[in-house]
Motif scaffolding. Structure first.
Motif, PDB file in Angstrom:
ATOM      1  N   ALA A 423       0.803  -1.215   0.000  1.00 45.96           N
ATOM      2  CA  ALA A 423       0.000   0.000   0.000  1.00 45.96           C
ATOM      3  C   ALA A 423       0.841   1.272   0.000  1.00 45.96           C
ATOM      4  O   ALA A 423       0.338   2.343  -0.328  1.00 45.96           O
ATOM      5  N   ALA A 424       2.133   1.179   0.345  1.00 49.15           N
ATOM      6  CA  ALA A 424       2.997   2.360   0.337  1.00 49.15           C
ATOM      7  C   ALA A 424       3.406   2.763  -1.074  1.00 49.15           C
ATOM      8  O   ALA A 424       4.070   3.789  -1.259  1.00 49.15           O
ATOM      9  N   SER A 425       3.010   1.995  -2.065  1.00 51.04           N
ATOM     10  CA  SER A 425       3.404   2.263  -3.452  1.00 51.04           C
ATOM     11  C   SER A 425       2.784   3.550  -3.970  1.00 51.04           C
ATOM     12  O   SER A 425       1.631   3.872  -3.681  1.00 51.04           O
ATOM     13  N   GLY A 426       3.561   4.281  -4.773  1.00 54.98           N
ATOM     14  CA  GLY A 426       3.044   5.486  -5.405  1.00 54.98           C
ATOM     15  C   GLY A 426       2.466   5.232  -6.779  1.00 54.98           C
ATOM     16  O   GLY A 426       1.851   6.114  -7.376  1.00 54.98           O
ATOM     17  N   GLN A 427       2.674   4.043  -7.305  1.00 59.68           N
ATOM     18  CA  GLN A 427       2.140   3.668  -8.610  1.00 59.68           C
ATOM     19  C   GLN A 427       1.177   2.517  -8.437  1.00 59.68           C
ATOM     20  O   GLN A 427       1.389   1.626  -7.618  1.00 59.68           O
ATOM     21  N   CYS A 428       0.092   2.538  -9.226  1.00 58.42           N
ATOM     22  CA  CYS A 428      -0.926   1.503  -9.112  1.00 58.42           C
ATOM     23  C   CYS A 428      -0.406   0.142  -9.565  1.00 58.42           C
ATOM     24  O   CYS A 428       0.462   0.047 -10.441  1.00 58.42           O
ATOM     25  N   SER A 429      -0.945  -0.890  -8.952  1.00 62.33           N
ATOM     26  CA  SER A 429      -0.572  -2.256  -9.292  1.00 62.33           C
ATOM     27  C   SER A 429      -1.767  -3.170  -9.093  1.00 62.33           C
ATOM     28  O   SER A 429      -2.554  -2.990  -8.168  1.00 62.33           O
ATOM     29  N   MET A 430      -1.910  -4.159  -9.971  1.00 62.24           N
ATOM     30  CA  MET A 430      -2.999  -5.136  -9.898  1.00 62.24           C
ATOM     31  C   MET A 430      -2.442  -6.541  -9.789  1.00 62.24           C
ATOM     32  O   MET A 430      -1.425  -6.866 -10.388  1.00 62.24           O
ATOM     33  N   LEU A 431      -3.135  -7.378  -9.034  1.00 58.12           N
ATOM     34  CA  LEU A 431      -2.861  -8.808  -9.036  1.00 58.12           C
ATOM     35  C   LEU A 431      -4.166  -9.512  -9.392  1.00 58.12           C
ATOM     36  O   LEU A 431      -5.176  -9.340  -8.710  1.00 58.12           O
ATOM     37  N   VAL A 432      -4.150 -10.267 -10.469  1.00 64.59           N
ATOM     38  CA  VAL A 432      -5.351 -10.947 -10.949  1.00 64.59           C
ATOM     39  C   VAL A 432      -5.080 -12.441 -11.062  1.00 64.59           C
ATOM     40  O   VAL A 432      -4.082 -12.850 -11.647  1.00 64.59           O
ATOM     41  N   VAL A 467       0.743 -10.167 -11.990  1.00 65.82           N
ATOM     42  CA  VAL A 467       0.874  -8.847 -11.379  1.00 65.82           C
ATOM     43  C   VAL A 467       1.240  -7.874 -12.479  1.00 65.82           C
ATOM     44  O   VAL A 467       2.162  -8.133 -13.259  1.00 65.82           O
ATOM     45  N   LEU A 468       0.516  -6.761 -12.541  1.00 64.85           N
ATOM     46  CA  LEU A 468       0.735  -5.771 -13.597  1.00 64.85           C
ATOM     47  C   LEU A 468       0.807  -4.387 -12.974  1.00 64.85           C
ATOM     48  O   LEU A 468      -0.049  -4.006 -12.185  1.00 64.85           O
ATOM     49  N   SER A 469       1.817  -3.637 -13.337  1.00 63.85           N
ATOM     50  CA  SER A 469       1.938  -2.267 -12.836  1.00 63.85           C
ATOM     51  C   SER A 469       2.604  -1.387 -13.878  1.00 63.85           C
ATOM     52  O   SER A 469       3.558  -1.798 -14.534  1.00 63.85           O
ATOM     53  N   CYS A 470       2.055  -0.152 -14.040  1.00 60.02           N
ATOM     54  CA  CYS A 470       2.628   0.824 -14.945  1.00 60.02           C
ATOM     55  C   CYS A 470       2.013   2.186 -14.664  1.00 60.02           C
ATOM     56  O   CYS A 470       1.019   2.302 -13.962  1.00 60.02           O
ATOM     57  N   VAL A 490     -11.464  -4.833 -13.903  1.00 65.64           N
ATOM     58  CA  VAL A 490     -10.790  -4.425 -12.681  1.00 65.64           C
ATOM     59  C   VAL A 490     -11.056  -2.942 -12.452  1.00 65.64           C
ATOM     60  O   VAL A 490     -10.688  -2.102 -13.270  1.00 65.64           O
ATOM     61  N   GLU A 491     -11.694  -2.621 -11.343  1.00 68.55           N
ATOM     62  CA  GLU A 491     -11.938  -1.234 -10.982  1.00 68.55           C
ATOM     63  C   GLU A 491     -10.913  -0.827  -9.931  1.00 68.55           C
ATOM     64  O   GLU A 491     -10.861  -1.400  -8.841  1.00 68.55           O
ATOM     65  N   MET A 492     -10.108   0.171 -10.254  1.00 71.55           N
ATOM     66  CA  MET A 492      -9.070   0.616  -9.340  1.00 71.55           C
ATOM     67  C   MET A 492      -9.660   1.626  -8.357  1.00 71.55           C
ATOM     68  O   MET A 492      -9.682   2.828  -8.599  1.00 71.55           O
ATOM     69  N   THR A 493     -10.136   1.138  -7.238  1.00 75.61           N
ATOM     70  CA  THR A 493     -10.687   2.022  -6.212  1.00 75.61           C
ATOM     71  C   THR A 493      -9.595   2.582  -5.312  1.00 75.61           C
ATOM     72  O   THR A 493      -9.822   3.550  -4.590  1.00 75.61           O
ATOM     73  N   GLU A 494      -8.428   1.968  -5.342  1.00 73.85           N
ATOM     74  CA  GLU A 494      -7.267   2.457  -4.614  1.00 73.85           C
ATOM     75  C   GLU A 494      -6.020   2.029  -5.368  1.00 73.85           C
ATOM     76  O   GLU A 494      -6.098   1.376  -6.415  1.00 73.85           O
ATOM     77  N   THR A 495      -4.852   2.402  -4.852  1.00 74.31           N
ATOM     78  CA  THR A 495      -3.600   2.165  -5.579  1.00 74.31           C
ATOM     79  C   THR A 495      -3.325   0.692  -5.821  1.00 74.31           C
ATOM     80  O   THR A 495      -2.833   0.299  -6.884  1.00 74.31           O
ATOM     81  N   ILE A 496      -3.657  -0.146  -4.839  1.00 78.66           N
ATOM     82  CA  ILE A 496      -3.354  -1.570  -4.937  1.00 78.66           C
ATOM     83  C   ILE A 496      -4.642  -2.364  -5.062  1.00 78.66           C
ATOM     84  O   ILE A 496      -5.541  -2.245  -4.233  1.00 78.66           O
ATOM     85  N   TYR A 497      -4.719  -3.178  -6.097  1.00 75.43           N
ATOM     86  CA  TYR A 497      -5.858  -4.072  -6.304  1.00 75.43           C
ATOM     87  C   TYR A 497      -5.377  -5.508  -6.144  1.00 75.43           C
ATOM     88  O   TYR A 497      -4.555  -5.987  -6.920  1.00 75.43           O
TER      89      TYR A 497
END
Length: 585
Positions: A423-432, A467-470, A490-497
């Protein structure tokens, strides 16, 4: 794999810092020992800069001017002509006793011919010696073909266009009180450079061994060894050159059991291809890659060090276990003893970290793809992981925190132990995750709401987690993840999904998460790696990874630093520096 060893305490040398701390590390921190210490009269001092709690290595002076100097004046060289079982020389500084040729004083020595015997350097402790190999073949049956018993520093220069070879053909037999176990064995600093080629082979021992600092700044090398290919006790430093290494244990190894402030590896350039029975590259303390092309085509663990920093370069790793592993110490990943019993095996070690601030990194691992026994940071660069197909490992694995602030990550693997960034990340990331394994050759795509492809790759192995982040993924937006014949919104409601379902911080059991246990809950990120036609562990296709997203420059390249240029380093920071460097005397 997860932390299995009790890590040796990391005391120091400093690694090229990521852009977020560059100005601090280069201007305000204490400087580590430089390659020019003998010229400046300075002593080694510990640095004070840190990144994620790990000290940063000063690399401003890893290579001296003379390390890169390949010129010589033939008229001022002592000539040595090897003649089978003996030799001829035109100087009293060369002693010849049967098939043993010994250099005893400072100077430049131009050597040619064939010898079934040994070339020895036995000079004064302050003597600097240049050995110019111009069509040299030395074969020794039971000891080092080249043995540097004593000198201040030896420079081995291959003459332009020349072909040279140094080999040990049999078992090593003691000739003095020292354990000679390499085809080239140096008890003092040794540098390799030149514009020719050198083959080094040792059927049962190491290729090149140095008990201090081992430097390669140019030339072509083919190294075959029953044990380590390159071994530096204090450090291995590579500025340039072309190296092909086949090793029974580690391809490149740096470690000092007597001094935990040394034992690092620094690679600033060159083209390195290696196959190893154990680690591709191993450092007891720090491993820093700041440039060049590195292909680990076979290994047990690909890259291993107490801390690992990748600033630039193109890196491809094939590993039977972990691909990139911050574990530290001589942990014996390929069979030596691990002493990690007792305590918490999942506790973070403050001395361990993986820091990626640039470069293009591809990992194909049967164990964990990227594994830090401490923290894991991605600040920039491109990372593509073809992780494990078994549920006991993860594409990403860490025991501390995992923070992404820039760059691109695609990490495919099995879902059971999958972990996302924290959660400390400044860039969004998804794990599906999906419930069933997708076959190798299945495409993965990330699309935005307009249908534009932000990221894609073709899986080289089966997987059911990604895991995808960009930088193009934004909070409040909805994205489509396509994994073969399955499509997920995937709905990004916060930085980390997606927190994942494995053990470990940021990706452990999160029963408070409403999506815990949902196989579709995960993370997916930003960039398009076009890997079609690329064999595991093989070279990247021309043009490398293709970025269809918006991150980076107009040509699709991702800058390693916010302003698109790395910070200015002190004079002599790396190969290709046009500023004059102090000469060694």
């Amino acid at each position: 794999m997860r932390n299995k060893s009790k890590i040796k305490r990391l005391a120091v040398l400093l690694v090229l810092c990521s852009y977020v701390l560059c100005s601090c590390a280069l201007s305000g921190c204490g400087m580590a020992e430089s390659a020019n210490a003998e010229e400046n009269g300075t002593e080694s001092v510990a640095g004070t800069g840190t990144e994620g709690g790990v000290t940063i290595l000063d690399v401003s002076d890893m290579f001296s001017n003379r390390d890169r100097e390949i010129g010589y004046d033939e008229s001022e060289c002592v000539r040595i002509v090897l003649q089978g079982n003996t030799a001829q020389a035109d100087s009293q500084d060369v002693k010849i006793a049967g098939n043993v040729v010994t250099v005893t004083a400072a100077g430049s020595y131009l050597i040619s011919g064939t010898l079934k015997g040994q070339l020895v350097v036995q000079a004064g402790k302050e003597d600097k010696i240049q050995l110019i190999l111009d069509g040299v073949s030395i074969s020794c049956e039971s000891s080092a073909a080249l043995y540097v018993e004593q000198a201040d520093k030896v420079f081995v220069t291959t003459a332009a266009g020349s072909e040279n070879s140094l080999e040990t053909t049999g078992e090593y037999v003691a000739i003095d009180d020292h354990n000679i176990d390499g085809a080239i064995h140096a008890r003092d600093d040794i540098t390799f450079n030149g514009e020719g080629s050198l083959k080094v082979s040792s059927a049962v021992g190491h290729g090149i061994v140095c008990k201090n600092d081992l430097v390669i700044s140019g030339g072509d090398y083919e190294i075959s060894a029953g044990k380590h290919g390159l071994q530096g006790k204090d450090s291995v430093r590579i500025a340039n050159g072309n190296l092909v290494i086949n090793a029974g244990t580690d391809g490149i190894h740096s470690g000092n059991d007597e001094d935990e402030t040394v034992g690092f590896t620094y690679i600033a350039g060159g083209n390195i291809t290696l196959a190893a029975g154990d680690d591709g590259i191993h450092s007891d303390t720090q491993l820093v890659i700041a440039g060049g092309s590195i292909q680990v085509t076979q290994s047990y663990e690909g890259l291993e060090g107490a801390s690992i920093e990748i600033v630039d370069g193109e890196i491809s790793v094939r590993a039977a276990d972990d691909g990139v592993n911050a574990a530290g110490g001589n942990d014996g990943s390929g069979g030596e003893k691990r002493d990690g019993f007792g305590g918490d095996p999942f506790a973070a070690n403050a001395n361990n970290a993986i820091i990626i601030s640039g470069g293009k990194i591809t990992v194909d691992a049967d164990g964990d793809g990227i594994d830090s026994n401490g923290n894991f940071y991605v600040n920039a660069g491109e990372v593509l992981v073809y992780g494990p197909t078994n549920g006991g490992n993860g594409a990403l694995d860490y025991n501390g925190e995992a923070v992404i602030s820039g760059g691109v990550v695609i990490a495919l693997g099995a879902s059971q132990m999958a972990e996302n960034f924290g959660a400390a990340s400044g860039q969004c990331s998804m794990l599906v995750n999906v419930s069933g394994m997708k076959a190798a050759g299945t495409a993965v795509e990330l699309r935005d709401a307009s249908g534009a492809v932000l990221l894609s790759c073709v899986a080289e192995k089966s997987y059911n987690s990604v895991v995808l982040s960009c930088g193009d993924i934004q909070v409040g937006q909805t994205y489509t993840v396509i994994m073969g014949d399955e499509t997920m919104e995937v709905e990004m409601t916060e930085t980390i999904y997606g927190n994942g379902m494995g053990f470990g911080h940021g990706g452990g059991f999160d029963r408070g998460n409403p999506d815990y246990g949902n196989p579709n809950h995960g993370n997916f990120d930003h960039k398009d790696f076009d890997r079609e036609g690329m064999e595991p562990g093989g070279p990247r296709p021309e043009g490398g990874f293709k970025d269809r997203g918006k991150l980076g420059n107009s040509d699709g390249n991702i800058p390693s630093f916010p302003d698109g240029e790395p910070p200015e380093l002190p004079q002599g920071a790396g190969p290709g520096d046009e500023e004059p460097l102090p000469n060694e005397t």
